[in-house]
Write a protein that holds these residues in place. Structure first.
Motif, mmCIF file in Angstrom:
data_model
loop_
_atom_site.group_PDB
_atom_site.id
_atom_site.type_symbol
_atom_site.label_atom_id
_atom_site.label_comp_id
_atom_site.label_asym_id
_atom_site.label_seq_id
_atom_site.Cartn_x
_atom_site.Cartn_y
_atom_site.Cartn_z
ATOM 1 N N UNK A 1 0.776 -1.227 0.000
ATOM 2 C CA UNK A 1 0.000 0.000 0.000
ATOM 3 C C UNK A 1 0.807 1.277 0.000
ATOM 4 N N UNK A 2 2.134 1.179 0.034
ATOM 5 C CA UNK A 2 2.969 2.382 0.054
ATOM 6 C C UNK A 2 4.126 2.225 -0.921
ATOM 7 N N UNK A 3 4.623 3.375 -1.384
ATOM 8 C CA UNK A 3 5.825 3.413 -2.216
ATOM 9 C C UNK A 3 7.027 3.545 -1.286
ATOM 10 N N UNK A 4 8.113 2.858 -1.616
ATOM 11 C CA UNK A 4 9.290 2.806 -0.751
ATOM 12 C C UNK A 4 10.394 3.726 -1.265
ATOM 13 N N UNK A 5 10.985 4.462 -0.336
ATOM 14 C CA UNK A 5 12.170 5.275 -0.624
ATOM 15 C C UNK A 5 13.316 4.737 0.220
ATOM 16 N N UNK A 6 14.456 4.523 -0.427
ATOM 17 C CA UNK A 6 15.631 3.993 0.267
ATOM 18 C C UNK A 6 16.788 4.971 0.106
ATOM 19 N N UNK A 7 17.236 5.566 1.224
ATOM 20 C CA UNK A 7 18.385 6.472 1.237
ATOM 21 C C UNK A 7 19.671 5.679 1.471
ATOM 22 N N UNK A 8 20.685 5.964 0.664
ATOM 23 C CA UNK A 8 21.989 5.336 0.886
ATOM 24 C C UNK A 8 23.091 6.217 0.324
ATOM 25 N N UNK A 9 24.209 6.269 1.044
ATOM 26 C CA UNK A 9 25.373 7.008 0.548
ATOM 27 C C UNK A 9 26.090 6.256 -0.557
ATOM 28 N N UNK A 10 25.672 5.013 -0.827
ATOM 29 C CA UNK A 10 26.253 4.288 -1.956
ATOM 30 C C UNK A 10 26.009 5.032 -3.265
#
Length: 615
Positions: free
Chosen positions: A206-215
């Motif tokens: 039911x939600x869109x995912x955001x993934x933060x990474x310094x990669x």
């Protein structure tokens, strides 16, 4: 779609004349075609091309008559295509009749009726999650190219959930997360869902995912840095780890902070997810991913519809205008073509689709995203025009838009000004070359779906000019001639680079007017000829002087007819000798109110000939 390797202040926009097309030579003669004096200035005329060769005469009844020749390569092939334009005096130019060419008069495409929003999600997502990131570069089909990255949930919205790489906890501040969630929930998601439908809920949470990474600062072994991206492989339920995450998601760089640029990146990347959902996932086995050039153009145009900022496109537009013959418009796969971080190509796609939307209406974006077609077939179906017609009219409009603010008509840009300002970047239209008495030929290496602009001058004592354009037949050349207005101001710019005894890089600029029409200089701007791969690096900087700065450096901003202005020493603050070639452009307005520009390129890596005398 961005994958790892694996309205601002503007000048007033008024546009120019309608297009007339030249009737083909009915006799089939191989004699040169003639662009005579019977046509008005600013009226484009199509030149026939046979087996990669075009020959035509330009009448020059007055010494001030100059003609713009636009040479394009329509081939989908990459090239390179060696192309040559030559000009020689003619004393017997023959003009011939012209007939109006049919302009595309299709109705403007209005946005479709709004769709209903899906219900909001309930429950909470997992506290921790493992994402597989293509961090090492190399073959996307090899598991060794991917890295398993552990993450932690840090925030949940109505339509979005945010994870951060465990090694980066604490680097994404609360204000950034709040800005991200508020912007997505209240603006980006509702707008996309109502216009196109949302991205497919791949993991059904039911939600869109955001993934933060310094990669994202060091992809491909540290060679590539990006602000964000979306991978179609992640949205494929049939493709499991490490090749895909079976998740509707985007990746964001931890260096992003709250503000207009963050909002712009979110809008851009979510559009990629929406387009992939419509083009591929919703079509099942018959689905095809949109071609790279059009996929990126659509994402940039959706940025425009939100109006957050132009920070993701301004420097790309300027890079394209500096070298239009070097940046292909139609590129099916940027990665296969090794153009992943070639910003000028993206500037071309934006300017082209921006012009198409100005002409056909905002519903064109919706039609292209919802269509089951891709690439040129998608565009031609939605507009009802051939690519050749669209490309010719676009390249003409790119030069003529805003040239003469006192002449306005349909057919050119309405939303932006290629001769104005884009955020803080000074634009000057596409860079042109010149041929005439002092230089009778111009040679360049063209790429597929690129354009080169040449101004042909008259020869003293001759009534006309014979022009010949020659290139490989495979290039599919397209040639158009446009008589320019008489007494159009003609500034010429030269720049000398010097180094002071303490190592500071400075320049001395000289501007000369060659036509006999005075010019009021409005700006002198400089920037790298080729922007750095990472737009946040210092090498993407630009510098310049406004009118007051010009007056201080040159003593005045008024360039007299056939006069010359020389500047004092101008420091290139922040630019070093290792940063490569720089583009310098001087822009101004001539005595008739028409906007003119001069260009030059200076290689900062060359050794200075002498120290600049301190003043």
């Amino acid at each position: 779609m961005v994958r790892p390797p694996g309205m601002p202040t503007m000048f007033k926009l008024l546009t120019v004349v309608a297009v007339l097309l030249v009737r083909a030579n009915d006799s089939g003669s191989t004699e040169p075609e003639v662009v005579g004096d019977g046509g008005r200035s600013g009226v484009p005329r199509v030149i026939d091309v046979t087996d990669g060769r075009a020959s035509f005469d330009l009448a020059t009844p007055r010494p001030s008559r100059r003609t713009l020749v636009v040479v394009s390569a329509l081939s989908r092939a990459q090239g390179p295509f060696p192309i040559r334009l030559t000009a020689r005096p003619s004393n017997d130019p023959q003009s011939y009749q012209t007939t109006p060419g049919p302009l595309d008069n299709r109705p403007r495409l209005d946005p479709p009726k709004a769709l209903n929003l899906p219900p909001e999600a309930t429950g909470l997502p997992p506290r921790q999650r493992t994402f597989h990131l293509i961090a090492h570069g190399g073959d996307v089909m090899l598991a060794s190219s991917y890295l398993a990255v552990e993450s932690r949930l840090i925030a949940v919205g109505h339509r979005i959930q945010v994870y951060v790489d465990l090694r980066d906890l604490g680097t994404v501040d609360d204000s950034t997360v709040r800005d991200l969630i508020t912007t997505f929930d209240e603006k980006i998601y509702p707008d996309a869902a109502r216009r196109f439908g949302p991205a497919l809920d791949v993991d059904r949470d039911g939600r869109f995912t955001v993934f933060f990474s310094s990669w994202l600062n060091r992809l491909s072994g540290g060679k590539v840095s990006v602000d964000g991206f979306v991978r179609g492989a992640d949205l494929d339920r049939d493709l499991g780890p490490p090749f895909g995450n079976r998740c509707d998601m985007m990746y964001l760089n931890t260096r992003l902070k709250a503000g207009a640029h963050l909002k712009t990146i979110i809008a851009h990347e979510y559009t990629h997810a929406v387009t992939f959902s419509h083009k591929v996932l919703a079509k099942g086995s018959s689905g095809q991913e949109e071609e790279g050039w059009l996929d990126e153009a659509l994402a940039h145009l959706v940025e425009d519809s939100h109006g957050f900022s132009l920070s993701n496109i301004d420097y790309r537009v300027s890079a394209f205008l500096s070298r239009p013959e070097s940046y292909r418009l139609v590129v099916e796969d940027y990665y296969a073509a090794d153009l992943f971080r070639s910003h000028g190509n993206r500037g071309a796609t934006y300017l082209f689709l921006r012009w198409c939307v100005d002409r056909y209406g905002p519903g064109l974006i919706d039609a292209l995203i919802r269509s089951d077609r891709r690439g040129l077939a998608n565009l031609e179906t939605a507009t009802g025009s051939s690519f050749a017609e669209l490309f010719r009219n676009w390249t003409i409009s790119l030069y003529l838009s805003g040239l003469d603010p006192d002449v306005a008509t349909d057919g050119a840009y309405r939303s932006i000004d290629p001769r104005g300002e884009l955020e803080d970047w000074i634009l000057a239209g596409p860079r042109v070359a010149s041929v005439g008495p002092s230089r009778s030929d111009d040679s360049w290496i063209g790429q597929g779906t690129t354009t080169h602009y040449v101004i042909v001058e008259g020869f003293p004592g001759a009534r006309g000019v014979t022009v010949e354009v020659v290139g490989p037949s495979q290039a599919e050349l397209q040639v158009t001639a446009i008589a320019l207005p008489d007494h159009l101001g003609r500034p010429e710019l030269s720049v000398q680079r010097r180094r002071t005894p303490d190592g500071e890089i400075q320049i001395q600029a000289e501007v000369t007017e060659l036509d006999g029409t005075s010019v009021r200089l409005g700006a002198l701007a400089w920037e790298p000829l080729i922007p750095a791969d990472d737009p946040r690096k210092p090498a993407c900087r630009r510098g310049g002087l406004d009118m007051l700065g010009i007056a201080r450096a040159f003593g005045t901003s008024a360039l007299p007819a056939r006069g010359t202005l020389r500047s004092k020493a101008i420091p290139l603050a922040g630019f070093g000798a290792t940063e490569g070639p720089m583009v310098f452009k001087a822009v101004g307005t001539d005595a008739f109110g028409r906007r003119v520009a001069a260009w030059t390129i200076v290689n900062l890596t060359a050794r200075p000939d002498e120290f600049l005398r301190q003043e």
